[in-house]
Motif scaffolding. Structure first.
Motif, short mmCIF file in Angstrom:
data_model
loop_
_atom_site.label_atom_id
_atom_site.label_comp_id
_atom_site.label_asym_id
_atom_site.label_seq_id
_atom_site.Cartn_x
_atom_site.Cartn_y
_atom_site.Cartn_z
N CYS A 37 0.96 -1.44 -0.28
CA CYS A 37 -0.14 0.25 -0.01
C CYS A 37 0.97 1.02 0.16
CB CYS A 37 -1.08 0.01 1.79
SG CYS A 37 -2.27 1.52 1.76
N PRO A 38 0.42 2.19 -1.16
CA PRO A 38 0.95 3.68 -0.69
C PRO A 38 0.94 3.80 1.24
CG PRO A 38 0.39 3.68 -2.74
CD PRO A 38 -0.41 2.10 -1.92
N GLY A 39 2.47 5.08 1.19
CA GLY A 39 1.85 5.67 2.14
C GLY A 39 3.12 4.19 3.52
N LEU A 40 3.44 2.69 3.52
CA LEU A 40 4.12 1.72 4.28
C LEU A 40 5.23 2.48 5.19
CD1 LEU A 40 2.82 -1.71 2.87
CD2 LEU A 40 1.89 -0.51 5.31
N ASN A 41 5.88 2.59 3.64
CA ASN A 41 7.41 3.35 4.16
C ASN A 41 7.54 4.99 5.24
OD1 ASN A 41 8.66 1.43 3.30
ND2 ASN A 41 8.67 2.19 1.55
N ALA A 42 6.16 5.41 4.91
CA ALA A 42 6.23 6.57 5.44
C ALA A 42 5.55 6.26 7.16
CB ALA A 42 5.06 8.25 5.34
N VAL A 43 4.82 5.24 7.11
CA VAL A 43 4.64 5.19 8.35
C VAL A 43 5.76 4.55 8.95
CG1 VAL A 43 3.52 3.40 10.06
CG2 VAL A 43 2.78 4.58 7.79
N ILE A 48 12.17 6.89 2.34
CA ILE A 48 11.55 6.05 2.07
C ILE A 48 10.50 6.76 2.01
CG2 ILE A 48 13.42 3.93 2.79
CD1 ILE A 48 11.41 3.63 5.48
N HIS A 49 10.30 7.60 2.54
CA HIS A 49 8.95 7.94 2.59
C HIS A 49 8.23 8.54 1.18
CE1 HIS A 49 11.09 11.82 2.74
NE2 HIS A 49 10.25 12.77 2.06
N VAL A 50 8.34 8.63 0.03
CA VAL A 50 8.36 8.83 -1.51
C VAL A 50 8.15 7.78 -1.67
CG1 VAL A 50 9.06 11.11 -0.96
CG2 VAL A 50 10.86 9.09 -2.33
N LYS A 51 8.22 6.42 -1.37
CA LYS A 51 8.81 5.15 -2.05
C LYS A 51 7.06 4.61 -1.99
CE LYS A 51 13.98 5.01 -2.09
NZ LYS A 51 14.96 4.18 -2.06
N GLY A 81 3.15 2.36 -6.91
CA GLY A 81 3.78 3.84 -7.44
C GLY A 81 4.20 4.58 -6.08
N THR A 82 4.53 6.05 -5.77
CA THR A 82 4.93 6.95 -5.26
C THR A 82 3.43 7.61 -4.54
OG1 THR A 82 6.55 8.21 -6.25
CG2 THR A 82 5.74 9.27 -5.38
N PRO A 83 3.65 7.80 -2.75
CA PRO A 83 2.37 7.78 -2.63
C PRO A 83 2.08 9.07 -2.51
CG PRO A 83 3.60 7.74 -0.94
CD PRO A 83 4.85 6.82 -2.33
N ILE A 84 0.43 9.97 -2.51
CA ILE A 84 0.85 11.36 -2.97
C ILE A 84 0.38 11.74 -1.63
CG2 ILE A 84 -1.23 11.09 -4.62
CD1 ILE A 84 -3.50 11.94 -2.66
N ALA A 85 0.95 13.29 -1.80
CA ALA A 85 1.31 14.23 -0.19
C ALA A 85 -0.05 13.85 0.67
CB ALA A 85 0.67 16.02 -1.01
N PHE A 86 -1.46 13.34 0.67
CA PHE A 86 -2.09 13.26 1.99
C PHE A 86 -1.93 12.12 1.87
CE2 PHE A 86 -5.98 11.06 3.58
CZ PHE A 86 -6.27 12.37 4.30
N ASP A 87 -1.28 11.18 1.70
CA ASP A 87 -0.61 9.87 2.01
C ASP A 87 0.45 10.13 2.34
OD1 ASP A 87 -3.57 8.63 1.76
OD2 ASP A 87 -2.67 8.26 -0.30
N ARG A 88 1.05 10.95 2.68
CA ARG A 88 2.61 10.41 3.12
C ARG A 88 2.39 11.49 4.16
NH1 ARG A 88 6.61 12.74 -1.44
NH2 ARG A 88 5.43 12.20 -2.66
N ILE A 89 1.53 12.59 4.17
CA ILE A 89 1.44 13.01 5.80
C ILE A 89 0.94 12.02 6.65
CG2 ILE A 89 0.28 14.55 7.37
CD1 ILE A 89 0.75 16.24 4.26
#
Length: 367
Positions: free
Chosen positions: A16-22, A66-69, A296-304
């Motif tokens: 899921c996009p955003g896993l790395n950001a967590v 990694i938050h952008v991956k 793919g790259t998570p959009i800004a909302f999901d990264r945040i």
């Protein structure tokens, strides 16, 4: 030398996009507290259950950027339920075994203070059962389907919708050019949130979701009315779990060992055949987005949102708020009990305002 407390982090279920950001959010928050280290388990709980264990140190170096991956540096699996673990027999056949007690013992043996389980509805059900067995565990909700209750949104959902909408926009132009009916199949096993949001964003004429079984004759009537008005093309968004009235979902049998879910596939082609059988004369083409929605790259909302969840999850560990899940409610990050989080499934209710609004602007649900 002071022994550091250890928190174990893992990602389970579909990617899921955003896993790395967590993961990065957890590590960065942990670094602000003295005496803590973060360990990652490879492929969810499988990393702990394997011999030797497959673990990795998570620090600023291993999580930098990694938050952008997309995806997850910890890898993931939907075949590693420790309470119903697939075990191969000497004769090559397979059975299942409850390895949860072994799992908890191994986690405690390496000095883990608490576990952060990042996953969807199924993963959090596992979290609750392990908590009941005495494991210090907190959850982070993850799913592109947005089907986890007790949180307004899960990270990854909005990225999936953006990917689907971008694809839908491209299909609209080819549908118009060829006077065709274009069917786009998106993910959504039991909840049609991706389909509904994509239909609204993209301006679909028809949206078919699991919660509203469709009448194929009404879908054909809606298509025909478009052509009679001189608008010689139609775009349809259909969730993979959509089904006709008095019908069933379109599935294929999975031979993957340890995979517990039905494999939903082919509803776009099934719908195409149903439309033709019901008298639709237009040319029809089908597109299945499949796993492009997960990557793919998570959009800004999901990264945040993912970063906020990571920070919150570690703070829940600090405060010993075990048996709870991070949650996004009313534009605020909070937590709910795992028991409450899994008590209900986040279906689209038929009286949902977005459904009413979609109908008000002419989108048909085939009902």
């Amino acid at each position: 030398m002071v022994t550091k407390k250890k928190v174990l982090v893992l990602t389970g279920g579909g990617d899921c996009p955003g896993l790395n950001a967590v993961i990065r959010g957890i590590v960065k928050r942990a670094k602000t507290e003295k005496g803590w280290s973060v360990i990652g388990s490879i492929e969810a709980f499988n990393g702990v259950l394997k011999e030797p264990m497959q673990l990795m140190k998570l620090n600023n170096k291993t999580t930098a950027g990694i938050h952008v991956k997309g995806g997850t540096i910890l890898k993931t699996t939907n075949k590693g339920n420790p309470l119903d673990f697939a075990v191969e027999q000497p004769d090559g056949s397979w059975t299942t075994s409850d390895r949860s007690d072994e799992l908890i013992e191994k986690i405690k043996s390496i000095g883990i203070e608490a576990v952060i389980n990042i996953g969807g509805d199924g993963s959090q059900r596992i979290s609750q059962k392990l908590f009941e067995k005495g494991l210090n565990i907190v959850g982070v909700p993850k799913t592109i389907d947005n089907d986890v209750s007790s949180t307004d949104f899960t990270f990854g959902f909005r990225t999936a919708v953006q990917i689907a909408t971008d694809s839908f926009d491209k299909l609209v132009t080819t549908a118009e050019s060829h006077h065709r009916v274009m069917i786009m199949e998106v993910m959504g096993r039991d909840a049609g949130w991706i389909a509904l949001h994509t239909a609204m964003a993209g301006g679909a004429e028809v949206c078919l979701i699991p919660e509203i079984p469709y009448d194929i004759k009404k879908v054909v009537d809606h298509i025909n009315s478009r052509y009679k008005k001189g608008k010689g093309f139609v775009n349809i968004v259909v969730a993979e779990g959509a089904k006709p009235k008095d019908g069933s979902v379109t599935t294929v049998i999975s031979d993957e060992v340890g995979y517990e879910n039905q494999r939903l596939r082919g509803v776009a082609f099934a719908l195409s055949a149903q439309l033709k059988a019901a008298g639709c004369k237009a040319d029809i083409r089908e597109t299945v987005l499949g796993h492009t929605q997960r990557g793919g790259t998570p959009i800004a909302f999901d990264r945040i949102l993912a970063t906020l969840f990571g920070v919150k999850a570690f703070e829940m560990v600090l405060n010993k708020e075990y048996g709870r899940m991070a949650s996004y409610r009313n534009n605020n990050i909070t937590s709910v009990s795992l028991k409450d989080a899994i008590s209900d499934y986040n279906y689209i209710k038929t009286d949902n305002y977005m459904v009413k609004a979609a109908k008000a602007i002419g989108i048909s649900f085939g009902d």
